[in-house]
Design an enzyme around this catalytic site. Structure first.
Site, PDB file in Angstrom:
ATOM      1  N   GLY A 189       0.711  11.451   9.925  1.00  0.00           N
ATOM      2  CA  GLY A 189       0.096  12.420  10.623  1.00  0.00           C
ATOM      3  C   GLY A 189      -1.073  13.193   9.902  1.00  0.00           C
ATOM      4  O   GLY A 189      -1.836  12.472   9.055  1.00  0.00           O
ATOM      5  N   LEU A 208      -3.881  13.702  11.115  1.00  0.00           N
ATOM      6  CA  LEU A 208      -4.893  12.401  11.872  1.00  0.00           C
ATOM      7  C   LEU A 208      -6.342  12.954  11.865  1.00  0.00           C
ATOM      8  O   LEU A 208      -6.366  14.140  12.048  1.00  0.00           O
ATOM      9  CB  LEU A 208      -4.282  12.351  13.062  1.00  0.00           C
ATOM     10  CG  LEU A 208      -2.915  11.946  13.188  1.00  0.00           C
ATOM     11  CD1 LEU A 208      -2.668  11.382  14.652  1.00  0.00           C
ATOM     12  CD2 LEU A 208      -2.663  10.783  12.456  1.00  0.00           C
ATOM     13  N   HIS A 231      -7.876   7.623  11.733  1.00  0.00           N
ATOM     14  CA  HIS A 231      -6.670   7.348  12.401  1.00  0.00           C
ATOM     15  C   HIS A 231      -6.863   7.086  13.948  1.00  0.00           C
ATOM     16  O   HIS A 231      -6.252   6.156  14.566  1.00  0.00           O
ATOM     17  CB  HIS A 231      -5.588   8.381  12.575  1.00  0.00           C
ATOM     18  CG  HIS A 231      -4.999   8.724  11.039  1.00  0.00           C
ATOM     19  ND1 HIS A 231      -5.585   9.956  10.264  1.00  0.00           N
ATOM     20  CD2 HIS A 231      -4.242   7.997  10.182  1.00  0.00           C
ATOM     21  CE1 HIS A 231      -4.727  10.270   9.170  1.00  0.00           C
ATOM     22  NE2 HIS A 231      -4.040   8.746   9.178  1.00  0.00           N
ATOM     23  N   GLN A 262       7.524   7.202  -0.601  1.00  0.00           N
ATOM     24  CA  GLN A 262       6.304   6.526  -1.220  1.00  0.00           C
ATOM     25  C   GLN A 262       5.623   7.357  -2.088  1.00  0.00           C
ATOM     26  O   GLN A 262       4.640   7.245  -2.549  1.00  0.00           O
ATOM     27  CB  GLN A 262       5.494   6.040  -0.340  1.00  0.00           C
ATOM     28  CG  GLN A 262       4.715   7.093   0.819  1.00  0.00           C
ATOM     29  CD  GLN A 262       4.040   6.341   1.914  1.00  0.00           C
ATOM     30  OE1 GLN A 262       4.483   6.025   2.844  1.00  0.00           O
ATOM     31  NE2 GLN A 262       2.773   6.100   2.100  1.00  0.00           N
ATOM     32  N   GLY A 266      -5.637   0.782   8.213  1.00  0.00           N
ATOM     33  CA  GLY A 266      -7.134   1.213   7.814  1.00  0.00           C
ATOM     34  C   GLY A 266      -7.541   0.491   6.636  1.00  0.00           C
ATOM     35  O   GLY A 266      -6.801   0.392   5.638  1.00  0.00           O
ATOM     36  N   GLN A 267      -8.761   0.032   6.539  1.00  0.00           N
ATOM     37  CA  GLN A 267      -9.203  -0.817   5.403  1.00  0.00           C
ATOM     38  C   GLN A 267      -9.343   0.202   4.180  1.00  0.00           C
ATOM     39  O   GLN A 267      -9.542   0.032   2.960  1.00  0.00           O
ATOM     40  CB  GLN A 267     -10.556  -1.513   5.612  1.00  0.00           C
ATOM     41  CG  GLN A 267     -11.072  -2.285   4.471  1.00  0.00           C
ATOM     42  CD  GLN A 267     -12.515  -2.957   4.570  1.00  0.00           C
ATOM     43  OE1 GLN A 267     -12.624  -3.247   5.653  1.00  0.00           O
ATOM     44  NE2 GLN A 267     -13.172  -2.952   3.625  1.00  0.00           N
ATOM     45  N   LYS A 268      -9.494   1.573   4.359  1.00  0.00           N
ATOM     46  CA  LYS A 268      -9.490   2.491   3.309  1.00  0.00           C
ATOM     47  C   LYS A 268      -8.589   2.074   2.478  1.00  0.00           C
ATOM     48  O   LYS A 268      -8.622   2.325   1.174  1.00  0.00           O
ATOM     49  CB  LYS A 268      -9.381   4.030   4.035  1.00  0.00           C
ATOM     50  CG  LYS A 268     -10.249   5.202   3.585  1.00  0.00           C
ATOM     51  CD  LYS A 268     -10.151   5.522   2.183  1.00  0.00           C
ATOM     52  CE  LYS A 268      -9.357   6.845   1.741  1.00  0.00           C
ATOM     53  NZ  LYS A 268      -8.221   7.173   2.115  1.00  0.00           N
ATOM     54  N   GLN A 298      -3.021  -1.455   0.255  1.00  0.00           N
ATOM     55  CA  GLN A 298      -1.926  -1.198   1.222  1.00  0.00           C
ATOM     56  C   GLN A 298      -1.687  -2.240   2.261  1.00  0.00           C
ATOM     57  O   GLN A 298      -0.787  -3.236   2.446  1.00  0.00           O
ATOM     58  CB  GLN A 298      -1.792  -0.063   1.924  1.00  0.00           C
ATOM     59  CG  GLN A 298      -0.741   0.339   2.937  1.00  0.00           C
ATOM     60  CD  GLN A 298      -0.806   1.644   3.288  1.00  0.00           C
ATOM     61  OE1 GLN A 298      -0.172   2.533   2.759  1.00  0.00           O
ATOM     62  NE2 GLN A 298      -1.389   1.788   4.517  1.00  0.00           N
TER      63      GLN A 298
HETATM   64  O1  PAF Z   1      -0.923   4.800   5.359  1.00  0.00           O
HETATM   65  C1  PAF Z   1      -0.330   5.342   5.461  1.00  0.00           C
HETATM   66  O2  PAF Z   1      -0.330   6.426   6.310  1.00  0.00           O
HETATM   67  C2  PAF Z   1       1.167   5.239   5.019  1.00  0.00           C
HETATM   68  O3  PAF Z   1       1.263   4.444   3.759  1.00  0.00           O
HETATM   69  C3  PAF Z   1       2.101   4.361   6.036  1.00  0.00           C
HETATM   70  C4  PAF Z   1       1.513   2.939   6.214  1.00  0.00           C
HETATM   71  C5  PAF Z   1       1.947   5.148   7.470  1.00  0.00           C
HETATM   72  C6  PAF Z   1       3.600   4.258   5.358  1.00  0.00           C
HETATM   73  O4  PAF Z   1       4.095   5.693   5.313  1.00  0.00           O
END
Ligand code: PAF
Length: 281
Positions: free
Chosen positions: A31, A33, A37, A61, A147-149, A153
């Site tokens: 969210g 956004l 996004h 996380q 996203g590449q940001k 990840q």
């Molecule tokens: O990049 C994010 O917003 C989060 O790490 C994700 C991939 C939605 C997992 O919660």
């Protein structure tokens, strides 16, 4: 746009679309956004027949010192942005719908997750891979957009999908920047006007890295020059600035053709990350 918080209902809706022949794309988000996004949802809209975005602020996380309660929640605005960008369905579960209180399973990528962000945020990537695995199992997409940001990840998620034979195509979309260069992030809203101005040094250091790479400067020297530039900016606390291999994140060799500059820094209480892929002369 259809909004649903039930994992089973969402699974059924996507299954139905796929039975009718649709290619399904998922855009996982927490969210708050922004245009970054929106660009992911728009990319999914171009590639796929059925586009699902997910909005879930994933508690697993966040570290004990990272304030999950401070994370921005802007659901009404988020739903409008999802609709405008072309989503068909938005999945908005709450924590009790995502996690059983007595859960005993998680998904963990080793190696890659021990470096950089993983080293500084212990357990962070375990939370990410576990929730993304769950979102993949609920949405069963053909493609998923990140996203590449969040450079590390998307690598960790690619590793997970390969290792576990998921057969989902991971699409990494370019960083979207403000007009003055700051990479869009949900955290930017926390920057004071002064820190917002200071934050521009991060993008400047990445542009410097690009120039130095094109001029044939050695990778260790590029990282050192980036660090010096950032450290010279008052009120910006450099965490790391490195030039590494694009898939293993180990320091890039001097004869490498490509690499990526990755950085993290704190401005006040706000920690920002950014990166730029490099081509060496
Ligand atoms: O990049 C994010 O917003 C989060 O790490 C994700 C991939 C939605 C997992 O919660």
């Amino acid at each position: 746009v259809e909004v649903n918080s039930s994992p089973n209902a969402v699974r059924a809706l996507i299954q139905q679309a796929r039975r009718e022949g649709a290619i399904a794309g998922v855009v996982p988000t927490m969210g708050a956004l922004h245009a970054g996004h929106a660009s992911l949802i728009e990319a999914a809209r171009k590639d796929c027949d059925y586009v699902v975005s997910t909005i879930f602020v994933n508690p697993t996380q966040f570290g004990p010192n990272e304030d999950i309660d401070r994370y921005p929640r802007t659901l009404d605005d988020d739903l409008q942005k999802c609709e405008a960008a072309g989503a068909d369905l938005v999945f908005t579960p709450d924590t009790s719908q995502m996690y059983l209180p007595d859960a005993e399973s998680d998904v963990r990528v080793t190696g890659l997750t021990q470096k950089l962000e993983g080293e500084r945020r212990p357990g962070h990537f375990d939370g990410v891979t576990t929730v993304v695995a769950k979102l993949f199992n609920i949405t069963v997409p053909d493609k998923a957009y990140f996203g590449q940001k969040d450079y590390q990840q998307q690598l960790v998620i690619r590793r997970m999908v390969m290792d576990l034979d998921w057969g989902i195509e991971i699409v990494t979309c370019p960083i979207i920047r403000e007009a003055d260069g700051l990479a869009m992030s949900s955290r930017n809203r926390y920057l004071s006007a002064e820190d917002r101005q200071r934050s521009l040094v991060l993008h400047r250091s990445l542009m410097l890295a690009e120039q130095l790479a094109a001029a044939g400067i050695r990778t260790a020297e590029i990282a050192a020059r980036m660090s010096r530039l950032i450290e010279a900016e008052d009120g910006v606390e450099l965490d790391y600035a490195v030039v590494v291999d694009r898939s293993t994140l180990v320091p890039a060799a001097d004869d490498a053709e490509t690499g990526v500059a990755l950085l993290a820094a704190k401005l006040g209480k706000t920690r920002l990350i950014d990166n730029q892929e490099l081509r060496f002369r």
